[in-house]
Scaffold this motif. Sequence first.
Motif, mmCIF file in Angstrom:
data_model
loop_
_atom_site.group_PDB
_atom_site.id
_atom_site.type_symbol
_atom_site.label_atom_id
_atom_site.label_comp_id
_atom_site.label_asym_id
_atom_site.label_seq_id
_atom_site.Cartn_x
_atom_site.Cartn_y
_atom_site.Cartn_z
ATOM 1 N N TRP A 96 -5.760 2.228 6.469
ATOM 2 C CA TRP A 96 -6.570 1.126 6.978
ATOM 3 C C TRP A 96 -5.714 -0.104 7.248
ATOM 4 O O TRP A 96 -5.886 -0.786 8.270
ATOM 5 N N ARG B 123 -6.251 3.456 1.917
ATOM 6 C CA ARG B 123 -6.043 2.006 1.968
ATOM 7 C C ARG B 123 -4.799 1.670 2.783
ATOM 8 O O ARG B 123 -4.781 0.701 3.554
ATOM 9 N N ARG C 116 0.826 -1.212 0.000
ATOM 10 C CA ARG C 116 0.000 0.000 0.000
ATOM 11 C C ARG C 116 0.855 1.256 0.000
ATOM 12 O O ARG C 116 0.481 2.276 -0.609
ATOM 13 N N GLN D 211 -7.533 7.778 -2.133
ATOM 14 C CA GLN D 211 -7.988 6.417 -1.874
ATOM 15 C C GLN D 211 -6.813 5.496 -1.560
ATOM 16 O O GLN D 211 -6.899 4.628 -0.671
#
Length: 297
Positions: A242, A239, A188, A235
């Motif tokens: 998260w 991600r 990520r 986004q």
Amino acid sequence: QFAGALESLAGLGRFFWPQKRIVVGVLLLVTIASLAQLVIPFALRDVIDKGFGSEEGKRVDLYFYLFFAIVFIFAAASFGRRLLVIWLGERIVLDVRRRVYNHLLGFSPDYFDRVGIGSILARLTTDIAVLHEVIATVAPSFVRCTFLSVGGTLALFLVSPKLAFLLSMAVPLLCLPVMIGGRVVRRRSRETQDRLAEVVSLAEETLGAIETSQAFVHEQADKERYNSTLGGAYQAAMRRAWASASITGVIILFSFSLINGVLWIGAKDLIAGDMSGGELTAFVFLALMVARGFAGL
């Protein structure tokens, strides 16, 4: 997290070598600070078991003086470590930026047209800033967490072999989420850096040709394209957030659940007279250090 960071640092040996004295100083201070942090629970144990229970006032003062001295060493070593790693990071980043810039000056104009000035500037600023974070934060944290994990585990066996054995049997349960989560976070992070480079490159492309864009009334299309690219970067960042938050929460939940179970048994041993209050307190502190060390890894 640490595996990817250390892999990135592996190719920077030639930049670290001129700063070898600072590197040795950082490693020495990290070692001193970690050892002092591991000694604190034992000093606290003596304060509780011997200091409070001593009938001689001089002995009480001695244990508290020793405890304060250890804490002072820990604080001083942590101060020096933090100062040196920031200094080291700034020096390495300065040398890397200079080397990259000098290298770019030898490229042909076709390369800049093909790659884009914005993308190159993003790599020169954002990516190298991440490198500074790795040098100043991640690498020293890896050494410190390794000391806390390994040294703290050994210290737990010195305090209470029974409780330490029960705690160590559950440690492998933490390895699986660490391995899986670390890989996800690294993936990520790379995705986020790529999206940010696209945002900077697009901004440079459109603003560099602002006259052409306005001449063909292309402002609205440029706005929509930029907003779309910016949304993709957002986004990607979310991600990554998260993934990082999830793995942190899972590790903390597992770690402290295990500690809670082991301390439950320790409380029963304390009631039965098999442990002293100081030993249980020292074990709690050491267990928290070990949990923090493994969580950091």
